[in-house]
Design a protein around this motif. Sequence first.
Motif, PDB file in Angstrom:
ATOM      1  N   ARG A 173       0.813  -1.221   0.000  1.00 28.82           N
ATOM      2  CA  ARG A 173       0.000   0.000   0.000  1.00 28.82           C
ATOM      3  C   ARG A 173       0.848   1.274   0.000  1.00 28.82           C
ATOM      4  O   ARG A 173       0.290   2.375  -0.052  1.00 28.82           O
ATOM      5  CB  ARG A 173      -0.926   0.018   1.216  1.00 28.82           C
ATOM      6  CG  ARG A 173      -2.067  -0.958   1.175  1.00 28.82           C
ATOM      7  CD  ARG A 173      -3.061  -0.655   2.279  1.00 28.82           C
ATOM      8  NE  ARG A 173      -4.077  -1.681   2.400  1.00 28.82           N
ATOM      9  CZ  ARG A 173      -4.978  -1.739   3.379  1.00 28.82           C
ATOM     10  NH1 ARG A 173      -4.960  -0.807   4.326  1.00 28.82           N
ATOM     11  NH2 ARG A 173      -5.866  -2.709   3.423  1.00 28.82           N
ATOM     12  N   ILE A 174       2.143   1.122   0.072  1.00 30.20           N
ATOM     13  CA  ILE A 174       3.025   2.295   0.064  1.00 30.20           C
ATOM     14  C   ILE A 174       3.231   2.747  -1.383  1.00 30.20           C
ATOM     15  O   ILE A 174       3.559   1.927  -2.245  1.00 30.20           O
ATOM     16  CB  ILE A 174       4.380   1.973   0.723  1.00 30.20           C
ATOM     17  CG1 ILE A 174       4.174   1.498   2.171  1.00 30.20           C
ATOM     18  CG2 ILE A 174       5.301   3.191   0.684  1.00 30.20           C
ATOM     19  CD1 ILE A 174       3.535   2.518   3.086  1.00 30.20           C
ATOM     20  N   PRO A 175       3.060   4.034  -1.681  1.00 32.41           N
ATOM     21  CA  PRO A 175       3.266   4.508  -3.061  1.00 32.41           C
ATOM     22  C   PRO A 175       4.657   4.130  -3.572  1.00 32.41           C
ATOM     23  O   PRO A 175       5.644   4.261  -2.841  1.00 32.41           O
ATOM     24  CB  PRO A 175       3.130   6.029  -2.925  1.00 32.41           C
ATOM     25  CG  PRO A 175       2.263   6.225  -1.717  1.00 32.41           C
ATOM     26  CD  PRO A 175       2.633   5.114  -0.776  1.00 32.41           C
ATOM     27  N   PRO A 176       4.756   3.647  -4.816  1.00 29.62           N
ATOM     28  CA  PRO A 176       6.050   3.214  -5.371  1.00 29.62           C
ATOM     29  C   PRO A 176       7.125   4.297  -5.326  1.00 29.62           C
ATOM     30  O   PRO A 176       8.300   3.997  -5.131  1.00 29.62           O
ATOM     31  CB  PRO A 176       5.704   2.840  -6.816  1.00 29.62           C
ATOM     32  CG  PRO A 176       4.251   2.517  -6.787  1.00 29.62           C
ATOM     33  CD  PRO A 176       3.643   3.415  -5.754  1.00 29.62           C
ATOM     34  N   GLU A 177       6.723   5.545  -5.489  1.00 27.90           N
ATOM     35  CA  GLU A 177       7.715   6.622  -5.485  1.00 27.90           C
ATOM     36  C   GLU A 177       8.363   6.798  -4.108  1.00 27.90           C
ATOM     37  O   GLU A 177       9.466   7.329  -3.996  1.00 27.90           O
ATOM     38  CB  GLU A 177       7.094   7.939  -5.946  1.00 27.90           C
ATOM     39  CG  GLU A 177       5.958   8.466  -5.093  1.00 27.90           C
ATOM     40  CD  GLU A 177       4.592   7.950  -5.537  1.00 27.90           C
ATOM     41  OE1 GLU A 177       3.591   8.589  -5.156  1.00 27.90           O
ATOM     42  OE2 GLU A 177       4.543   6.922  -6.255  1.00 27.90           O
ATOM     43  N   ILE A 178       7.694   6.340  -3.062  1.00 22.80           N
ATOM     44  CA  ILE A 178       8.295   6.347  -1.719  1.00 22.80           C
ATOM     45  C   ILE A 178       9.048   5.046  -1.480  1.00 22.80           C
ATOM     46  O   ILE A 178      10.186   5.046  -1.022  1.00 22.80           O
ATOM     47  CB  ILE A 178       7.213   6.535  -0.634  1.00 22.80           C
ATOM     48  CG1 ILE A 178       6.567   7.915  -0.757  1.00 22.80           C
ATOM     49  CG2 ILE A 178       7.810   6.345   0.766  1.00 22.80           C
ATOM     50  CD1 ILE A 178       5.439   8.174   0.235  1.00 22.80           C
ATOM     51  N   THR A 187      10.540  13.737   6.011  1.00 25.73           N
ATOM     52  CA  THR A 187       9.823  13.405   7.250  1.00 25.73           C
ATOM     53  C   THR A 187       8.432  12.885   6.934  1.00 25.73           C
ATOM     54  O   THR A 187       7.972  11.895   7.535  1.00 25.73           O
ATOM     55  CB  THR A 187       9.723  14.648   8.151  1.00 25.73           C
ATOM     56  OG1 THR A 187      11.039  15.128   8.439  1.00 25.73           O
ATOM     57  CG2 THR A 187       9.003  14.316   9.454  1.00 25.73           C
ATOM     58  N   GLU A 188       7.763  13.509   5.990  1.00 27.65           N
ATOM     59  CA  GLU A 188       6.410  13.090   5.614  1.00 27.65           C
ATOM     60  C   GLU A 188       6.431  11.721   4.937  1.00 27.65           C
ATOM     61  O   GLU A 188       5.566  10.872   5.192  1.00 27.65           O
ATOM     62  CB  GLU A 188       5.776  14.122   4.659  1.00 27.65           C
ATOM     63  CG  GLU A 188       5.501  15.485   5.276  1.00 27.65           C
ATOM     64  CD  GLU A 188       6.755  16.326   5.447  1.00 27.65           C
ATOM     65  OE1 GLU A 188       7.791  16.017   4.779  1.00 27.65           O
ATOM     66  OE2 GLU A 188       6.729  17.282   6.243  1.00 27.65           O
ATOM     67  N   MET A 193       5.858   5.694   5.172  1.00 26.55           N
ATOM     68  CA  MET A 193       6.521   4.389   5.110  1.00 26.55           C
ATOM     69  C   MET A 193       6.248   3.575   6.377  1.00 26.55           C
ATOM     70  O   MET A 193       6.008   2.363   6.320  1.00 26.55           O
ATOM     71  CB  MET A 193       8.028   4.565   4.912  1.00 26.55           C
ATOM     72  CG  MET A 193       8.811   3.265   4.896  1.00 26.55           C
ATOM     73  SD  MET A 193       8.433   2.221   3.478  1.00 26.55           S
ATOM     74  CE  MET A 193       9.576   2.916   2.281  1.00 26.55           C
ATOM     75  N   LYS A 194       6.281   4.235   7.515  1.00 26.93           N
ATOM     76  CA  LYS A 194       6.069   3.524   8.782  1.00 26.93           C
ATOM     77  C   LYS A 194       4.663   2.942   8.900  1.00 26.93           C
ATOM     78  O   LYS A 194       4.441   2.019   9.686  1.00 26.93           O
ATOM     79  CB  LYS A 194       6.348   4.465   9.963  1.00 26.93           C
ATOM     80  CG  LYS A 194       7.817   4.808  10.127  1.00 26.93           C
ATOM     81  CD  LYS A 194       8.124   5.403  11.495  1.00 26.93           C
ATOM     82  CE  LYS A 194       7.533   6.769  11.681  1.00 26.93           C
ATOM     83  NZ  LYS A 194       7.966   7.388  12.963  1.00 26.93           N
TER      84      LYS A 194
END
Length: 347
Positions: A173-178, A187-188, A193-194
């Motif tokens: 569910r984490i956006p690929p760019e992150i 920080t955001e 990610m967490k």
Amino acid sequence: MRVHVTDLKPGDLLKNDIYNSSGLHMLMKGSIVSEEDISKLLQHGIDFADVELTSNLHSDHPNLHSDQHRLLTNLFNDTIKGTESLFQQAMEKGFIDEFQVDEMLVNLTGQLEKQKDVVSLLLLLNGDNDYTFNHSLQVGMLAFYIANWMGYAPEECLTVAKAGYLHDIGKSRIPPEILHKPGKLTTEEFAEMKKHTLYGYEIIKASTQNEIFATVALQHHEREDGSGYPYGLRRDEIHPYARITAVADVYSAMTTNRVYQTKQELISVLCELYSLSFGQLNGEATQELIKHMLPNFIGKKVLLTTGETGVIVMNNSTDYFRPLIQTSGSFINLAKERDIAIVEIYV
């Protein structure tokens, strides 16, 4: 059988007495050789020994034979493809197929039970596969072994392996760019990610109704000293399986190439884990990993910072993480040669 001292293994039975060049009696005929004995023989410049028979440990440490290599490579590749399918399923539908997980993990652990040389298995997985999928497999594998070494029953070891294998499913569910960002996260971005721990709990609970698997996904970044996330839990507040998974997770992450971090050498990471076991990581799980991994390095080829290649012939009792290396022209004791280090270990 006459063997070079560097080819002796703990458990070998001496066929004849051993004396040094001054006639001093070193070891008695019929002695069972220990690591300390091998070290003593090397220190006294003794080259050869006669052994009556070789111990079963000889079969525990060699590199994988070609047929094993092929079988395990195919198994790992199939499991990584299956992992990619699970992550895709979780991303698109919000749940995973528990039957698929069971099928993969039963096949995987069935083979792992036959393998003693965990180092060779990790080196086999040292490929160019997507980090997230490779990492999931490594953590499941290491969690399985750690649980076994800690004395868990076979069915519990399988449960721990499945929990470890699924620990990062929330990253779907984490956006690929992150997730694949090569540089440092803002920080955001790090806050997002967490959340993979929370997402993992939700996905697993919705898919399996298994509270243990979901809890391990939720807690695998918690730390014994309360410095982890998402809730800053401490020691016994963390599920035992999550504590095992945390050790496997950190070791795999540090020894695997990622988009933002180059892998570290396997033995030096064990040394770092040893330090972390006095605060952040569970001491028992970490110690079991170190204790059972170190013997597997004997016989492995290495590249040194000097540019030389060699073979690890013995672990040092005074510094477990700085072994004795045999090169083409000499022996290098890394416990004494502090300016020389291992760059890479090979299958």
